[in-house]
Design a protein around this motif. Structure first.
Motif, PDB file in Angstrom:
ATOM      1  N   LYS A 249       5.380  22.124  -2.001  1.00 51.74           N
ATOM      2  CA  LYS A 249       6.482  21.387  -2.595  1.00 51.74           C
ATOM      3  C   LYS A 249       7.508  20.941  -1.536  1.00 51.74           C
ATOM      4  N   ASN A 250       7.846  19.652  -1.566  1.00 49.03           N
ATOM      5  CA  ASN A 250       8.868  19.072  -0.683  1.00 49.03           C
ATOM      6  C   ASN A 250       8.509  19.141   0.798  1.00 49.03           C
ATOM      7  N   LYS A 251       7.217  19.314   1.105  1.00 48.83           N
ATOM      8  CA  LYS A 251       6.777  19.336   2.506  1.00 48.83           C
ATOM      9  C   LYS A 251       6.132  18.009   2.866  1.00 48.83           C
ATOM     10  N   GLY A 252       6.243  17.630   4.119  1.00 47.49           N
ATOM     11  CA  GLY A 252       5.550  16.470   4.632  1.00 47.49           C
ATOM     12  C   GLY A 252       6.135  15.149   4.187  1.00 47.49           C
ATOM     13  N   ILE A 253       5.533  14.094   4.703  1.00 49.51           N
ATOM     14  CA  ILE A 253       6.001  12.743   4.382  1.00 49.51           C
ATOM     15  C   ILE A 253       5.771  12.425   2.907  1.00 49.51           C
ATOM     16  N   GLY A 254       4.628  12.865   2.372  1.00 52.14           N
ATOM     17  CA  GLY A 254       4.356  12.655   0.942  1.00 52.14           C
ATOM     18  C   GLY A 254       5.404  13.330   0.084  1.00 52.14           C
ATOM     19  N   GLY A 255       5.804  14.550   0.462  1.00 54.14           N
ATOM     20  CA  GLY A 255       6.831  15.272  -0.277  1.00 54.14           C
ATOM     21  C   GLY A 255       8.163  14.548  -0.241  1.00 54.14           C
ATOM     22  N   TRP A 256       8.501  13.981   0.913  1.00 51.47           N
ATOM     23  CA  TRP A 256       9.767  13.240   1.031  1.00 51.47           C
ATOM     24  C   TRP A 256       9.726  11.985   0.157  1.00 51.47           C
ATOM     25  N   VAL A 257       8.601  11.268   0.189  1.00 51.95           N
ATOM     26  CA  VAL A 257       8.473  10.014  -0.564  1.00 51.95           C
ATOM     27  C   VAL A 257       8.579  10.264  -2.065  1.00 51.95           C
ATOM     28  N   ILE A 258       7.910  11.330  -2.559  1.00 50.62           N
ATOM     29  CA  ILE A 258       7.952  11.583  -4.002  1.00 50.62           C
ATOM     30  C   ILE A 258       9.314  12.125  -4.428  1.00 50.62           C
ATOM     31  N   SER A 259       9.968  12.879  -3.543  1.00 47.78           N
ATOM     32  CA  SER A 259      11.298  13.413  -3.875  1.00 47.78           C
ATOM     33  C   SER A 259      12.338  12.313  -3.916  1.00 47.78           C
ATOM     34  N   ASN A 260      12.237  11.352  -2.964  1.00 47.03           N
ATOM     35  CA  ASN A 260      13.221  10.277  -2.887  1.00 47.03           C
ATOM     36  C   ASN A 260      12.794   9.010  -3.637  1.00 47.03           C
ATOM     37  N   ASN A 261      11.520   9.002  -4.060  1.00 44.87           N
ATOM     38  CA  ASN A 261      10.986   7.855  -4.798  1.00 44.87           C
ATOM     39  C   ASN A 261      11.161   6.562  -4.014  1.00 44.87           C
ATOM     40  N   GLN A 262      10.881   6.654  -2.701  1.00 40.62           N
ATOM     41  CA  GLN A 262      11.021   5.509  -1.799  1.00 40.62           C
ATOM     42  C   GLN A 262       9.852   5.505  -0.818  1.00 40.62           C
ATOM     43  N   PRO A 263       9.463   4.312  -0.319  1.00 40.16           N
ATOM     44  CA  PRO A 263       8.404   4.250   0.694  1.00 40.16           C
ATOM     45  C   PRO A 263       8.912   4.708   2.062  1.00 40.16           C
ATOM     46  N   LEU A 264       7.963   5.037   2.934  1.00 41.51           N
ATOM     47  CA  LEU A 264       8.333   5.481   4.282  1.00 41.51           C
ATOM     48  C   LEU A 264       7.244   5.094   5.261  1.00 41.51           C
ATOM     49  N   ILE A 265       7.682   4.645   6.453  1.00 39.44           N
ATOM     50  CA  ILE A 265       6.763   4.381   7.573  1.00 39.44           C
ATOM     51  C   ILE A 265       7.154   5.290   8.719  1.00 39.44           C
ATOM     52  N   SER A 266       6.152   5.897   9.330  1.00 36.59           N
ATOM     53  CA  SER A 266       6.391   6.647  10.569  1.00 36.59           C
ATOM     54  C   SER A 266       5.302   6.252  11.550  1.00 36.59           C
ATOM     55  N   ASN A 267       5.733   5.611  12.670  1.00 35.34           N
ATOM     56  CA  ASN A 267       4.762   5.152  13.669  1.00 35.34           C
ATOM     57  C   ASN A 267       4.618   6.118  14.836  1.00 35.34           C
TER      58      ASN A 267
ATOM     59  N   GLY B 271       3.168  10.635  -7.838  1.00 34.85           N
ATOM     60  CA  GLY B 271       2.174  10.753  -6.782  1.00 34.85           C
ATOM     61  C   GLY B 271       2.504   9.790  -5.658  1.00 34.85           C
ATOM     62  N   VAL B 272       1.661   9.796  -4.617  1.00 42.26           N
ATOM     63  CA  VAL B 272       1.886   8.904  -3.473  1.00 42.26           C
ATOM     64  C   VAL B 272       0.567   8.309  -3.000  1.00 42.26           C
ATOM     65  N   LEU B 273       0.662   7.113  -2.420  1.00 43.31           N
ATOM     66  CA  LEU B 273      -0.436   6.486  -1.693  1.00 43.31           C
ATOM     67  C   LEU B 273      -0.122   6.541  -0.208  1.00 43.31           C
ATOM     68  N   GLN B 274      -1.120   6.916   0.584  1.00 44.81           N
ATOM     69  CA  GLN B 274      -0.924   6.966   2.034  1.00 44.81           C
ATOM     70  C   GLN B 274      -2.036   6.203   2.739  1.00 44.81           C
ATOM     71  N   ALA B 275      -1.670   5.469   3.783  1.00 45.34           N
ATOM     72  CA  ALA B 275      -2.636   4.890   4.716  1.00 45.34           C
ATOM     73  C   ALA B 275      -2.307   5.461   6.088  1.00 45.34           C
ATOM     74  N   ILE B 276      -3.328   5.927   6.797  1.00 49.18           N
ATOM     75  CA  ILE B 276      -3.098   6.717   8.012  1.00 49.18           C
ATOM     76  C   ILE B 276      -3.847   6.102   9.193  1.00 49.18           C
ATOM     77  N   ASN B 277      -3.137   6.035  10.326  1.00 46.34           N
ATOM     78  CA  ASN B 277      -3.693   5.569  11.602  1.00 46.34           C
ATOM     79  C   ASN B 277      -4.214   4.137  11.513  1.00 46.34           C
ATOM     80  N   LYS B 278      -3.290   3.214  11.719  1.00 46.88           N
ATOM     81  CA  LYS B 278      -3.658   1.799  11.745  1.00 46.88           C
ATOM     82  C   LYS B 278      -4.615   1.556  12.896  1.00 46.88           C
ATOM     83  N   LYS B 279      -5.620   0.738  12.639  1.00 48.65           N
ATOM     84  CA  LYS B 279      -6.654   0.487  13.658  1.00 48.65           C
ATOM     85  C   LYS B 279      -6.081  -0.312  14.836  1.00 48.65           C
TER      86      LYS B 279
END
Length: 346
Positions: free
Chosen positions: A45-63, A98-106
């Motif tokens: 609960k409330n861990k990781g980027i997915g946890g932050w996104v679902i808690s804040n109900n906002q998208p997030l990018i981390s490069n 829930g959240v959708l994640q895409a990881i490691n852009k080619k």
């Protein structure tokens, strides 16, 4: 999720759903090189980027994950997250579930703000599919629960009817007058034929279908038990084709057979020490069921269906046949006694 990976030009993607009981995010549908390893795993609960996104109900990018204090950890030692884009999945009320994640852009490229708009346009379609799936599962659970309740009703009805039959048999032992004994025995048999149907409906997986051959075999055995007479030898032969029928019509068919057998036992063999009853049931190529109950007894007095028995016997049978929407006829043959022919569509 495969489409999400292609659209975002990423090496992996994942769908993570909120566990309402624990608050954890469960990896429901991952794609990519370690998908089989991480499916079903949970992010606390409330861990990781997915946890932050679902808690804040906002998208997030981390490069650059190494510089992110939100990132929790990789779920597999065989996969290293370098950059990530994550958007919330929302229900009709706009709440994140829930959240959708895409990881490691080619090609080592970063995710950009334009990618968020593209990813967010995909999210409602995923959310809608999940909500429909939940609705289907809820409906299936309700149907399963209803079937359990119906099965329990059949079980209770069978038990209650069996109890009444047992009480009738107890009363029967107190009676000596033949007509009174016949009346109680007939009532007992009718109740048991209904109890048998409910027993089969409870035992079978289908709540609205009855195997007619099993049902009629049980009805016949019950009649033999109830009307067994030590002073007469009456044999019943049956040839019943295996077929199933909806419960209502099967019960009507069973009650008709029950009444025909009661009448045969009571009236067909008056003055005789033995007799034979033959029951056949077949399904014709034209999807019609033909039931014949014949005996080698004393036969009908005339051709219109009246007999030496009381008129109420045929009245009940014809009334049941009408409810079954069946054609019914009684035939007399001096050599073989009486036959009743019943025809109705499958």
């Amino acid at each position: 999720m495969e489409a999400a990976k292609v659209v975002m030009n990423a090496k992996a993607s994942s769908l993570m759903l909120l566990d309402e009981m624990t608050g954890d995010l469960n990896v429901s549908i991952p794609t990519g090189p370690v998908k089989d390893e991480i499916i079903g795993m949970a992010v606390p609960k409330n861990k990781g980027i997915g946890g932050w996104v679902i808690s804040n109900n906002q998208p997030l990018i981390s490069n650059d994950i190494t510089e992110s204090d939100i990132f929790w950890k990789d779920l597999s030692d065989d996969f290293t997250t370098k950059n990530i884009i994550c958007v919330p999945l929302q229900n009709e009320q706009g709440e994140a579930f829930g959240v959708l994640q895409a990881i490691n852009k080619k090609d080592g490229k970063p995710f950009v703000n334009e990618d968020v708009a593209i990813f967010e346009s995909l999210a409602p379609h995923v959310s809608s599919a999940i909500e429909r799936s939940k609705g289907y599962e809820n409906m299936k659970d309700m149907i399963d629960e209803r079937e359990v309740q119906i099965a329990e009703i059949h079980h209770r009805l069978k038990n209650n009817l069996s109890t009444i039959c047992a009480l009738l048999e107890f009363d029967l032992n107190e009676l000596t007058e033949p007509k009174s004994r016949q009346a109680i025995s007939a009532a007992n048999s009718r109740l048991r034929s209904v109890a048998i149907a409910h027993s089969l409906l409870y035992d079978q997986n289908k709540m609205d279908q009855v195997f007619l051959n099993d049902y009629l075999d049980s009805v016949i055995q019950n009649i033999e038990h109830v009307f067994k007479d030590p002073e007469k030898e009456i044999y019943i032969q049956s040839s019943i084709e295996e077929t199933d029928l909806d419960a209502n019509r099967a019960m009507l068919c069973g009650m008709i057979v029950n009444e025909l057998l009661i009448n045969a036992y009571k009236h067909a063999f008056e003055g005789k020490k033995s007799g034979e009853i033959v029951i056949t049931l077949k399904k014709t190529p034209s999807d019609e069921i033909v039931l014949i109950v014949a005996d080698n007894g004393i036969g009908l007095q005339d051709q219109d269906g009246s007999s030496s028995e009381k008129p109420t016997g045929h009245f009940i049978i014809k009334a049941l046949a009408k409810k079954l929407k069946a054609d019914i006829s009684f035939r007399k043959n001096p050599e073989i006694g009486t036959a009743c022919v019943l025809k109705f569509p499958v």
